[in-house]
Design a protein around this motif. Structure first.
Motif, short mmCIF file in Angstrom:
data_model
loop_
_atom_site.label_atom_id
_atom_site.label_comp_id
_atom_site.label_asym_id
_atom_site.label_seq_id
_atom_site.Cartn_x
_atom_site.Cartn_y
_atom_site.Cartn_z
N TRP A 249 26.33 -25.54 26.22
CA TRP A 249 24.86 -25.61 26.32
C TRP A 249 24.51 -26.82 27.16
O TRP A 249 25.14 -27.87 27.06
CB TRP A 249 24.23 -25.73 24.94
N GLY A 250 23.51 -26.68 28.00
CA GLY A 250 23.06 -27.78 28.83
C GLY A 250 21.57 -27.75 29.02
O GLY A 250 20.90 -26.73 28.77
N VAL A 251 21.02 -28.85 29.47
CA VAL A 251 19.58 -28.93 29.72
C VAL A 251 19.20 -27.95 30.81
O VAL A 251 19.79 -27.97 31.90
CB VAL A 251 19.18 -30.36 30.13
N PRO A 252 18.25 -27.05 30.59
CA PRO A 252 17.85 -26.09 31.63
C PRO A 252 16.91 -26.75 32.63
O PRO A 252 16.39 -27.85 32.42
CB PRO A 252 17.13 -25.00 30.83
N GLY A 253 16.69 -26.06 33.75
CA GLY A 253 15.71 -26.52 34.73
C GLY A 253 16.08 -27.83 35.40
O GLY A 253 15.20 -28.65 35.70
N MET A 254 17.36 -28.04 35.64
CA MET A 254 17.80 -29.28 36.30
C MET A 254 17.36 -29.27 37.77
O MET A 254 17.45 -28.25 38.43
CB MET A 254 19.31 -29.42 36.21
N PRO A 255 16.94 -30.41 38.34
CA PRO A 255 16.72 -31.69 37.66
C PRO A 255 15.28 -31.92 37.22
O PRO A 255 14.90 -33.04 36.92
CB PRO A 255 17.11 -32.68 38.77
N TRP A 256 14.48 -30.85 37.18
CA TRP A 256 13.05 -31.01 36.93
C TRP A 256 12.75 -31.45 35.51
O TRP A 256 11.86 -32.30 35.29
CB TRP A 256 12.32 -29.69 37.23
N VAL A 257 13.46 -30.91 34.52
CA VAL A 257 13.18 -31.27 33.12
C VAL A 257 13.48 -32.75 32.84
O VAL A 257 12.62 -33.48 32.33
CB VAL A 257 13.95 -30.34 32.16
N PRO A 258 14.68 -33.25 33.15
CA PRO A 258 14.90 -34.69 32.93
C PRO A 258 14.02 -35.57 33.82
O PRO A 258 13.65 -36.68 33.41
CB PRO A 258 16.38 -34.88 33.23
N PRO B 263 29.17 -26.46 15.44
CA PRO B 263 28.23 -27.38 16.09
C PRO B 263 27.68 -26.86 17.41
O PRO B 263 26.52 -27.13 17.75
CB PRO B 263 29.05 -28.65 16.29
N ALA B 264 28.48 -26.11 18.18
CA ALA B 264 28.00 -25.60 19.47
C ALA B 264 26.80 -24.68 19.30
O ALA B 264 25.93 -24.61 20.17
CB ALA B 264 29.13 -24.87 20.19
N ARG B 265 26.75 -23.97 18.20
CA ARG B 265 25.61 -23.09 17.94
C ARG B 265 24.52 -23.78 17.13
O ARG B 265 23.33 -23.67 17.43
CB ARG B 265 26.08 -21.85 17.17
N ASP B 266 24.94 -24.51 16.09
CA ASP B 266 23.98 -25.03 15.13
C ASP B 266 23.18 -26.24 15.64
O ASP B 266 22.00 -26.38 15.32
CB ASP B 266 24.69 -25.42 13.83
N ILE B 267 23.82 -27.12 16.43
CA ILE B 267 23.13 -28.33 16.85
C ILE B 267 21.96 -28.03 17.79
O ILE B 267 20.84 -28.50 17.56
CB ILE B 267 24.12 -29.32 17.49
N PRO B 268 22.15 -27.24 18.88
CA PRO B 268 20.98 -26.91 19.73
C PRO B 268 19.86 -26.19 18.98
O PRO B 268 18.68 -26.47 19.18
CB PRO B 268 21.57 -26.03 20.82
N VAL B 269 20.26 -25.26 18.09
CA VAL B 269 19.24 -24.54 17.32
C VAL B 269 18.52 -25.50 16.38
O VAL B 269 17.29 -25.45 16.24
CB VAL B 269 19.90 -23.39 16.52
N GLY B 270 19.28 -26.39 15.73
CA GLY B 270 18.65 -27.33 14.80
C GLY B 270 17.70 -28.29 15.48
O GLY B 270 16.59 -28.53 15.00
N VAL B 271 18.12 -28.83 16.63
CA VAL B 271 17.25 -29.78 17.35
C VAL B 271 16.01 -29.08 17.90
O VAL B 271 14.87 -29.49 17.65
CB VAL B 271 18.04 -30.47 18.48
#
Length: 443
Positions: A366-375, A145-153
């Motif tokens: 894995w985490g959201v990049p560009g914090m906090p600008w993206v959220p 899941p750590a690899r497949d979920i981010p790639v899938g989404v």
């Protein structure tokens, strides 16, 4: 809520597209009008109910078999999408991108309703981006899941966005925007065209298969959401039970299937779409705020500065939205000044927060990049798009939200493990089973 409403809406549209595939005016011939019920709730759609119940049985039977069926339907659906795009560009006319069918009633130009029309449309098509998060609900059923979920989404968002844009362009070339059939736009675009009538039937069949694919994925995801919610005790633990033979959350799947079918039976498509849009925008708004809070507060970070930033930024986005909606258009200087001030305040708040408040935790995988600008951008856009929806949508959303809040306050708080583990409630005082492991079993 958003999954149930979106699935009901998609099932209602299945009737229209299947009718097009077989050459029948489905909305008038396959739906039963019940006199005495209010408008918007008086068209009974038995076919939509049948489709939902059939898919519910399928996903209750087996995840593996459901996934195989979904892969086959998806492959066929993508082929139909490419076919539609090709036919649209081949038979379309670029002049339709700028001229309406009825110039006396509809404005012309590439942006006939200006920026307001663009954002109103964006708020309405937001429901098209429901479902990518459903990939995450399958985390317990994939090997890595750590690899497949981010790639899938991420991968599915990119691919489908490109296909959406190509289909929108081909649709706009086939017909002027004010001549598009809202019930079945693509198949309706080829009706009456010489030597192209067969295309309408083919598109109707392809869209019907695509709707089945969408329903399959969404109903798989929504059942697993409810399973996890039941596991935590926020909803009755009975919903978290997994059938030992099929290894699927049968109770959650059946409950949501019946609930979705009941809505699809009576409720008109436009009402469901508005509810889906406002629900999705609100959920995405909350998730974006939660991402910031978790990254900067989780593990003992600066709670109050983070909450203050989220409040100030949301108010800035709200002020921008109100200025956009309410400032008189004829006073362009005042309107532009208000919008610029609100935008400057929002950017300043993000920059100051980034400079002054350190992150409390670093994601392991894995985490959201560009914090906090993206959220922050997500928060701003969601608030802005929420301002594009009509008043009845807010009224209906408030009713459902109030009902959910009552359930949470009167039941969920007292039954959830979060409350029990905090020591505020009597762990042994309540009856009923509690979920004890990660397999959704109940003891």
């Amino acid at each position: 809520m958003e999954y149930v409403f979106s699935n009901a809406a998609v099932a209602r549209s299945f009737t229209a597209y299947l009718g097009t595939a077989v050459g029948v005016d489905a909305p008038s011939q396959w739906r039963i009008t019940v006199h005495g019920l209010p408008d918007g709730f008086n068209q009974v759609d038995l076919l939509a109910v049948a489709v939902i119940l059939l898919i519910t049985v399928c996903i209750c039977y087996s995840t593996k078999e459901s996934s195989v069926v979904n892969m086959v339907l998806t492959a066929v659906h993508v082929a139909f999408i490419l076919f539609i795009i090709g036919m649209g560009f081949r038979h379309g006319d670029a002049r339709n991108l700028t001229r309406p069918a009825d110039p006396s009633r509809s404005p012309g130009g590439f942006f006939p309703h200006g920026a307001v029309g663009v954002f109103n449309g964006a708020a309405m098509v937001y429901l098209s981006y429901i479902g990518y998060d459903a990939v995450s609900t399958m985390a317990e059923e994939v090997q890595r899941p750590a690899r497949d979920i981010p790639v899938g989404v991420s991968g599915s968002v990119v691919v489908v966005t490109v296909l959406y844009c190509l289909m929108a362009a081909s649709m706009s070339m086939l017909l002027p925007y004010d001549a598009i059939d809202p019930e079945a736009p693509f198949s309706g675009a080829f009706k009456g065209r010489e030597r192209c009538a067969w295309v309408s039937n083919v598109i109707g069949a392809g869209a019907s298969l695509g709707i089945l694919t969408s329903l399959m994925v969404a109903m798989l995801g929504q059942a697993r959401y409810l399973c996890v919610i039941g596991r935590s005790g926020v909803m009755p633990a009975w919903l978290a039970r997994v059938n030992p033979r099929t290894a699927t959350p049968v109770n959650a799947s059946a409950f949501l299937g019946v609930f979705t079918a009941a809505l699809a039976l009576f409720t008109e498509l436009d009402i469901l779409l508005n509810l889906v849009c406002i629900g999705t925008l609100f959920v995405f708004y909350m998730v974006a705020n939660a991402v910031v809070y978790r990254r900067y507060v989780g593990g003992g970070g600066a709670r109050w500065p983070t909450l203050a930033f989220l409040l100030v930024f949301s108010l800035s986005a709200l002020a921008f939205t109100l200025a956009w909606k309410l400032a008189p258009p004829e006073r362009r200087g005042v309107r532009a000044g208000l919008l610029a001030a609100c935008a400057a305040l929002a950017v300043t708040a993000v920059a100051a927060f980034q400079a002054l408040v350190p992150q409390a935790r670093v994601p392991e995988l894995w985490g959201v990049p560009g914090m906090p600008w993206v959220p922050a951008a997500s928060v701003f856009l969601n608030v802005f798009l929420l301002g594009s929806l009509d008043r009845p949508s807010y009224v209906r959303f408030a009713i459902f939200s109030a009902a959910a809040l009552l359930v949470y306050v009167l039941y969920s708080v007292h039954a959830s493990y979060d409350a029990e583990e905090s020591g505020r409630l009597d762990v042994d005082g309540g009856g009923g089973g509690k979920v004890q492991d990660e397999a959704c079993t109940v003891v």
